[in-house]
Design a protein around this motif. Structure first.
Motif, PDB file in Angstrom:
ATOM      1  N   LYS A 125       2.963   1.714  11.577  1.00 21.69           N
ATOM      2  CA  LYS A 125       2.781   2.915  10.759  1.00 21.69           C
ATOM      3  C   LYS A 125       3.845   2.997   9.665  1.00 21.69           C
ATOM      4  O   LYS A 125       3.584   3.502   8.558  1.00 21.69           O
ATOM      5  CB  LYS A 125       2.834   4.166  11.629  1.00 21.69           C
ATOM      6  CG  LYS A 125       1.721   4.250  12.671  1.00 21.69           C
ATOM      7  CD  LYS A 125       0.345   4.227  12.026  1.00 21.69           C
ATOM      8  CE  LYS A 125      -0.758   4.337  13.076  1.00 21.69           C
ATOM      9  NZ  LYS A 125      -2.111   4.179  12.468  1.00 21.69           N
ATOM     10  N   ASN A 162       3.845   2.902  -3.893  1.00 26.29           N
ATOM     11  CA  ASN A 162       2.903   3.485  -4.860  1.00 26.29           C
ATOM     12  C   ASN A 162       3.366   4.858  -5.353  1.00 26.29           C
ATOM     13  O   ASN A 162       2.549   5.669  -5.798  1.00 26.29           O
ATOM     14  CB  ASN A 162       1.508   3.594  -4.238  1.00 26.29           C
ATOM     15  CG  ASN A 162       0.835   2.242  -4.084  1.00 26.29           C
ATOM     16  OD1 ASN A 162       1.037   1.334  -4.892  1.00 26.29           O
ATOM     17  ND2 ASN A 162       0.037   2.083  -3.032  1.00 26.29           N
ATOM     18  N   SER A 163       4.667   5.113  -5.291  1.00 23.38           N
ATOM     19  CA  SER A 163       5.212   6.380  -5.798  1.00 23.38           C
ATOM     20  C   SER A 163       4.932   6.504  -7.292  1.00 23.38           C
ATOM     21  O   SER A 163       4.961   5.514  -8.038  1.00 23.38           O
ATOM     22  CB  SER A 163       6.724   6.443  -5.556  1.00 23.38           C
ATOM     23  OG  SER A 163       7.024   6.432  -4.184  1.00 23.38           O
ATOM     24  N   PRO A 167      -2.417   2.495  -8.830  1.00 26.21           N
ATOM     25  CA  PRO A 167      -1.539   2.137  -7.708  1.00 26.21           C
ATOM     26  C   PRO A 167      -1.358   0.621  -7.640  1.00 26.21           C
ATOM     27  O   PRO A 167      -2.342  -0.117  -7.611  1.00 26.21           O
ATOM     28  CB  PRO A 167      -2.277   2.672  -6.479  1.00 26.21           C
ATOM     29  CG  PRO A 167      -3.146   3.773  -7.017  1.00 26.21           C
ATOM     30  CD  PRO A 167      -3.545   3.337  -8.390  1.00 26.21           C
ATOM     31  N   TYR A 210       2.920   4.904 -12.187  1.00 24.19           N
ATOM     32  CA  TYR A 210       3.457   4.379 -10.928  1.00 24.19           C
ATOM     33  C   TYR A 210       4.774   3.659 -11.178  1.00 24.19           C
ATOM     34  O   TYR A 210       4.878   2.776 -12.037  1.00 24.19           O
ATOM     35  CB  TYR A 210       2.415   3.474 -10.263  1.00 24.19           C
ATOM     36  CG  TYR A 210       1.227   4.273  -9.783  1.00 24.19           C
ATOM     37  CD1 TYR A 210       1.195   4.819  -8.501  1.00 24.19           C
ATOM     38  CD2 TYR A 210       0.149   4.543 -10.632  1.00 24.19           C
ATOM     39  CE1 TYR A 210       0.124   5.595  -8.077  1.00 24.19           C
ATOM     40  CE2 TYR A 210      -0.926   5.316 -10.210  1.00 24.19           C
ATOM     41  CZ  TYR A 210      -0.930   5.838  -8.939  1.00 24.19           C
ATOM     42  OH  TYR A 210      -1.983   6.614  -8.525  1.00 24.19           O
ATOM     43  N   VAL A 239       4.188   1.125   2.045  1.00 20.65           N
ATOM     44  CA  VAL A 239       3.191   0.866   1.002  1.00 20.65           C
ATOM     45  C   VAL A 239       2.965   2.137   0.177  1.00 20.65           C
ATOM     46  O   VAL A 239       2.845   2.088  -1.056  1.00 20.65           O
ATOM     47  CB  VAL A 239       1.870   0.364   1.614  1.00 20.65           C
ATOM     48  CG1 VAL A 239       0.778   0.269   0.555  1.00 20.65           C
ATOM     49  CG2 VAL A 239       2.068  -1.000   2.273  1.00 20.65           C
ATOM     50  N   ASP A 240       2.920   3.279   0.848  1.00 16.84           N
ATOM     51  CA  ASP A 240       2.770   4.549   0.130  1.00 16.84           C
ATOM     52  C   ASP A 240       3.963   4.792  -0.799  1.00 16.84           C
ATOM     53  O   ASP A 240       3.798   5.253  -1.939  1.00 16.84           O
ATOM     54  CB  ASP A 240       2.629   5.705   1.120  1.00 16.84           C
ATOM     55  CG  ASP A 240       1.294   5.701   1.847  1.00 16.84           C
ATOM     56  OD1 ASP A 240       0.341   5.075   1.334  1.00 16.84           O
ATOM     57  OD2 ASP A 240       1.202   6.307   2.938  1.00 16.84           O
ATOM     58  N   LEU A 241       5.172   4.478  -0.303  1.00 17.83           N
ATOM     59  CA  LEU A 241       6.363   4.639  -1.145  1.00 17.83           C
ATOM     60  C   LEU A 241       6.329   3.672  -2.322  1.00 17.83           C
ATOM     61  O   LEU A 241       6.773   4.019  -3.428  1.00 17.83           O
ATOM     62  CB  LEU A 241       7.625   4.403  -0.310  1.00 17.83           C
ATOM     63  CG  LEU A 241       8.005   5.509   0.672  1.00 17.83           C
ATOM     64  CD1 LEU A 241       9.120   5.041   1.593  1.00 17.83           C
ATOM     65  CD2 LEU A 241       8.449   6.757  -0.095  1.00 17.83           C
ATOM     66  N   ASP A 266       2.730   1.070   6.657  1.00 18.48           N
ATOM     67  CA  ASP A 266       1.851   1.890   5.802  1.00 18.48           C
ATOM     68  C   ASP A 266       2.661   2.882   4.975  1.00 18.48           C
ATOM     69  O   ASP A 266       2.353   3.124   3.796  1.00 18.48           O
ATOM     70  CB  ASP A 266       0.838   2.641   6.668  1.00 18.48           C
ATOM     71  CG  ASP A 266      -0.223   1.725   7.266  1.00 18.48           C
ATOM     72  OD1 ASP A 266      -0.503   0.671   6.649  1.00 18.48           O
ATOM     73  OD2 ASP A 266      -0.768   2.057   8.336  1.00 18.48           O
ATOM     74  N   ALA A 267       3.705   3.453   5.612  1.00 16.16           N
ATOM     75  CA  ALA A 267       4.542   4.414   4.889  1.00 16.16           C
ATOM     76  C   ALA A 267       5.262   3.747   3.719  1.00 16.16           C
ATOM     77  O   ALA A 267       5.375   4.329   2.627  1.00 16.16           O
ATOM     78  CB  ALA A 267       5.557   5.047   5.842  1.00 16.16           C
TER      79      ALA A 267
END
Length: 322
Positions: free
Chosen positions: A117, A127-128, A144, A134, A123-125, A120-121
């Protein structure tokens, strides 16, 4: 004997009154604008200096806007990097738990899922964004840039850093590099590009390049070691986490240095703007008290001129008959 005709008197009087009205109009204009130079003809000798100062002020205003925009990027980048570092620290705590020999394999599997998890977090960061742009996508930052697919990380941005011109001829990067090219000596925040590419969605023409190294690979390796129950591999992953965290810290230091640089230039430009505006006041600033007195004097002269004209031009046939 020279005779002064009424026509000559009338023309001269009209000219005097007109000149006085022009002086009054100019005085009122200076009072209204607060400036003694409103057009080049007001002071030709100073107009070039005045234009140069105004051009410098306009340029500085644009540089200040660029700096403000750049600071927004840098502050947002620092926030994202700080969260990446905290995520790696949390992963280290989980790795230490997983390295404990008293844990069952079921416990390690649960920890491995938490690590997954965290991938995934990250990867989200990665795509900040800020204002729809971006941060870690380079200059191709409208979409993204990172994607996780089949447990691999892919990238579709570029390695050109967003820059802002903050002084004439001086542009500086305002983001940290999301990735670096394969041959680079340094790692980007999330690793390096490889030679492997995919098209996603198929037929779209959108090419994604696989990313290797960096914190994402470190977390994937830790997760795999936990799933395998390899205590030695978990301990080795702890060292990799420390190295990844140090690299993130290096990027944060670089972002902090750029932030301080932009703030220093911002202070310099603000100070220069104050001095230039003071110089503008020295060149074209109007003395309102003096102008008020001049306006009153012009009004008195105008009234006196009208009264004199009325007396001088008050002629009739009877006066000639006298």
């Amino acid at each position: 004997m020279l005779r002064v005709s009424n026509t000559l008197l009338a023309n001269n009087m009209c000219r005097y009154i007109q000149n006085n009205l022009q002086r009054s109009a100019k005085t009122q204009e200076h009072s209204a604008t607060g400036k003694t130079i409103n057009r080049p003809s007001d002071n030709p000798s100073e107009i070039s200096h005045l234009m140069a100062i105004n051009a410098t002020l306009m340029g500085n205003e644009q540089y200040l806007r660029n700096i403000q925009d750049g600071l927004g990027y840098l502050n947002q980048s620092d926030t994202a990097l700080d969260t990446v570092g905290k995520t790696l620290q949390d992963a280290k705590v989980l790795a230490l738990q997983g390295a404990n020999d008293t844990l069952t394999q079921e416990d390690r599997q649960a920890i491995a899922e938490q690590i997954d998890k965290q991938i995934d977090a990250l990867v989200d960061l990665a795509n900040s964004s800020l204002g729809g742009k971006y941060l870690f996508a380079g200059t191709q930052n409208g979409m993204p840039p990172f994607m996780r697919k089949d447990d691999k990380i892919y990238y579709r941005g570029n390695t050109d850093l967003v820059q802002r011109e903050i002084l004439f001829g001086s542009s500086y990067a305002v983001v940290a590099p999301g990735v670096e090219d394969a041959g680079s000596a340094n790692n980007g925040v999330f690793g390096k590009l490889t030679a492997n590419t995919i098209e996603d969605p198929p037929g779209s023409g959108q090419i994604w390049t696989e990313v290797s190294g960096g914190p994402l690979d470190v977390l994937k390796n830790l997760r795999d070691q936990l799933r395998a129950g390899d205590t030695a591999g978990i301990n080795a992953a702890l060292g990799q986490l420390d190295t990844a965290h140090d690299e993130i810290l290096t990027h944060r230091v670089a972002v902090g240095a750029r932030t301080r640089h932009l703030e220093a230039v911002q202070e310099q430009l603000a100070d220069q703007e104050t001095k230039l505006k003071e110089r503008l006041v020295d060149i074209q600033g109007a003395d309102i008290a003096k102008l008020t007195i001049e306006a009153a004097e012009n009004q008195l002269v105008h009234q006196a001129s009208l009264m004199t004209a009325a007396n001088l031009l008050n002629v009739s046939l009877l006066q000639y008959l006298k």
